[in-house]
Design a protein around this motif. Sequence first.
Motif, mmCIF file in Angstrom:
data_model
loop_
_atom_site.group_PDB
_atom_site.id
_atom_site.type_symbol
_atom_site.label_atom_id
_atom_site.label_comp_id
_atom_site.label_asym_id
_atom_site.label_seq_id
_atom_site.Cartn_x
_atom_site.Cartn_y
_atom_site.Cartn_z
ATOM 1 N N ASN A 40 0.835 -1.216 0.000
ATOM 2 C CA ASN A 40 0.000 0.000 0.000
ATOM 3 C C ASN A 40 0.863 1.256 0.000
ATOM 4 O OD1 ASN A 40 0.867 -0.011 2.622
ATOM 5 N ND2 ASN A 40 -1.121 0.490 3.505
ATOM 6 N N VAL A 94 -3.834 7.707 -2.488
ATOM 7 C CA VAL A 94 -5.068 7.825 -1.704
ATOM 8 C C VAL A 94 -6.082 6.735 -2.070
ATOM 9 C CG1 VAL A 94 -7.055 9.299 -1.277
ATOM 10 C CG2 VAL A 94 -4.765 10.224 -1.049
ATOM 11 N N ARG A 147 -4.739 3.239 -1.056
ATOM 12 C CA ARG A 147 -4.839 2.882 0.362
ATOM 13 C C ARG A 147 -6.280 2.693 0.787
ATOM 14 N NH1 ARG A 147 -0.250 7.165 2.079
ATOM 15 N NH2 ARG A 147 1.536 5.941 1.372
ATOM 16 N N ALA A 148 -7.213 3.257 0.025
ATOM 17 C CA ALA A 148 -8.622 2.958 0.299
ATOM 18 C C ALA A 148 -8.920 1.522 -0.099
ATOM 19 C CB ALA A 148 -9.518 3.925 -0.467
ATOM 20 N N VAL A 175 -6.435 -0.920 -0.311
ATOM 21 C CA VAL A 175 -5.570 -1.810 0.454
ATOM 22 C C VAL A 175 -5.413 -1.233 1.863
ATOM 23 C CG1 VAL A 175 -3.328 -2.951 0.544
ATOM 24 C CG2 VAL A 175 -4.325 -2.370 -1.657
ATOM 25 N N ILE A 211 -13.789 10.889 4.864
ATOM 26 C CA ILE A 211 -12.865 11.530 3.921
ATOM 27 C C ILE A 211 -13.028 10.967 2.516
ATOM 28 C CG2 ILE A 211 -11.096 12.249 5.580
ATOM 29 C CD1 ILE A 211 -9.507 9.775 4.716
ATOM 30 N N HIS A 212 -13.512 9.696 2.431
ATOM 31 C CA HIS A 212 -13.692 9.137 1.091
ATOM 32 C C HIS A 212 -15.097 9.397 0.561
ATOM 33 C CE1 HIS A 212 -9.803 7.332 1.114
ATOM 34 N NE2 HIS A 212 -10.053 6.609 2.177
#
Lengths: 299, 432
Positions: free
Chosen positions: A98, A128, A131-132, A134, A158-159
Amino acid sequence: MANTVNMSQYNEQAERRKQERRKQGKMRLSTATVTRDNRETIGNVTVPDYRIRCTDINVFYGDKHAIRNITLDIGRHEIIAMIGPSGCGKSTFLRCLNRMNDTIENCRVTGKIMMDNQDINDKSIDVVPLRAKVGMVFQKPNPFPKSVYENIAFGPRIHGLAKDKVELDEIVVTSLKRAGLWEEVKDRLDQPGTSLSGGQQQRLCIARTIAVNPEVILMDEPCSALDPIATTKIEELMDQLCADYSIVIVTHSMQQAARVSHRTAYFHLGDLIEVGATEQIFTKPVHQLTEDYITGRFG
Amino acid sequence: MNELVPPKPKTIDLVNASLAKRRASERLFRGIGLISIMMALMFLFMLFYSIVSKGYTAFRQTHIQLEVNFDQQLLDPAATRHHDVLSSADYSSLVKASLSKLFPDVTSRNEKRQLHGLVSAGAAYQLRDMVMADPALLGQTLQLWVPADDDVDMLIKGHIDRDGPETERRLRDVQIAWLDQLAAQEKLSLKFNMLFFANGDSREPELAGIWGALMGSIYTLLVTLLLSFPMGVATAVYLEEFAPKSKWVDLIEVNINNLAAVPSIIFGLLGLAVFINFMSFPRSAPLVGGLVLAFMTLPTIIIASRGALKSVPPSIREAALGVGASKMQTVYFHVLPLATPGMLTGTIIGMARALGETAPLLMIGMVAFIVDIPSDIFDPATALPVQIYLWADSPERAFVERTSAAIIVLLGFLFVMNALAIILRKKFERRW
């Protein structure tokens, strides 16, 4: 740099002393000293239905070559365990998946990591969304110094995963339930996450990770700071989660690897020594190093 | 072969043998610490004692009670009630008339002048302000307390030796006699010194107040805070969280640390050259003072903020990055809130230093004699420490107590700022 050279010399000396001790003692040592040459990965590194395919991964910390030419597939809905002595590069490898190594100064990663037809190791990839997709659970429970609710809600917020408060509440509740923490914290969602016990904190971190609904979860020794009961809970949780996620777990506990994982990869001093079905690795290891390690002869 | 080896001493014996020495050094260290604290407390007490004992009298001021007849004929003969007429009328005649009424037997010109000298020139301003606020007073007669002259004040407070030779004091024997008469009639009294808190500077000590300097300091600090806090925090966040490690960043870092050690008067010269001479900003204005002090405060804030950011555990950053937060989100939602208490402390330390700073303000003209209360950051103003410096330099005896009183106000201001900092810290502090 002189320091690293000394370290490796020291390691070699230590290795030699160990070997000599074994020869003198009554221990069985069937193969000759293991050198660089016979450290090709043994076992099948690929799986047909892969989720992530890593090819020729090398990681350097400054001049130090931390992991060498690692090729490994992460399958769908599988739990793959990484075992090996300290400093063998298993955490480093995990953090490649990640791009957490980006945060370390002087760290350089080469090679290809294919996920969804994208090389996620490419510098142009935005970390970004990666990492969302993984998620990661760290060795030490690291909840935010905010409320239990805020800990879980941060990622979805945040997403933009929730349209309104009701949806966000729902995500928080489901995530806590899936992490098996709901019953214990449902009355104190507004209390700081740091006020929970160690095991609860780690499950909170897992809940925080799955709240974003990732596709792969990386776990870096998630149980090393926990007692056996909390460990059992988290292992059960992993068992349930692998129906939906691919899980990569780094662990120092061979029992844990044997209990939870489907496949096991054995790392040694930056090399991937052997990969195989967990049962085969623990019952019929092919490589001498693997055998030595799992039988507790070194490490 | 069978040599006699002395038995190895037991560990516990060795430990016991060394205990006395260890305890002695511990006692010594504790003693030194205690002495240091006592010394510090003693100096602090001496400082406070000298300031308070000299300054507390300034909060009370001698007033004289007069029967004032707001004579319509004298003030507004045409009964216009016009603003300009009322404002330019001769109010000091009213005061003089009232005094003459109190002492009808004083007739000679010289004695009259001495009699009128008992009351401060501020009495006439006080009467004017009353009439301007309420013209209906015209024609009425009121009993009013008006401020006495500073020499009278000093005599009442015992700072003038009334038994000394007449030529060596500022009050004549006859004046003292009048004052004794007034005192006997209970027309002389020490009252709370409102003027000290309401007025700007003045040549007359009894009229000189701290309000102008206080407002000047507040405006200056406001400019300083608004500039240096955001800039300082932004710089610290960028350097600590975003900047790649490079030679340039190291260079900037070294320079920031150097700036923190630059004497403040240099910043004053910079302000004079850049803001006043080059950019033609107004002289003596809190705007320029604030800009200069912001320069001076920036390094302190940056260094403290970087320290605060460094002390946030990296695991928090990893946690936020791990769920896919961008760098900005990580910093904004998780790192900054945890670093806030430390940043606030640094800012308050910087602001406290700025509040007490005199030298750079001298360079940009905030040392001028300014009577008016500044109403915004462009008005000419002075600041508390500069006011203290100005008063300490004034020859009148009454300025001595005012200097100390101004120091008390400055210390009070500082105390309020520090209290605010502690409250804010407590509010933002979080458990880990």
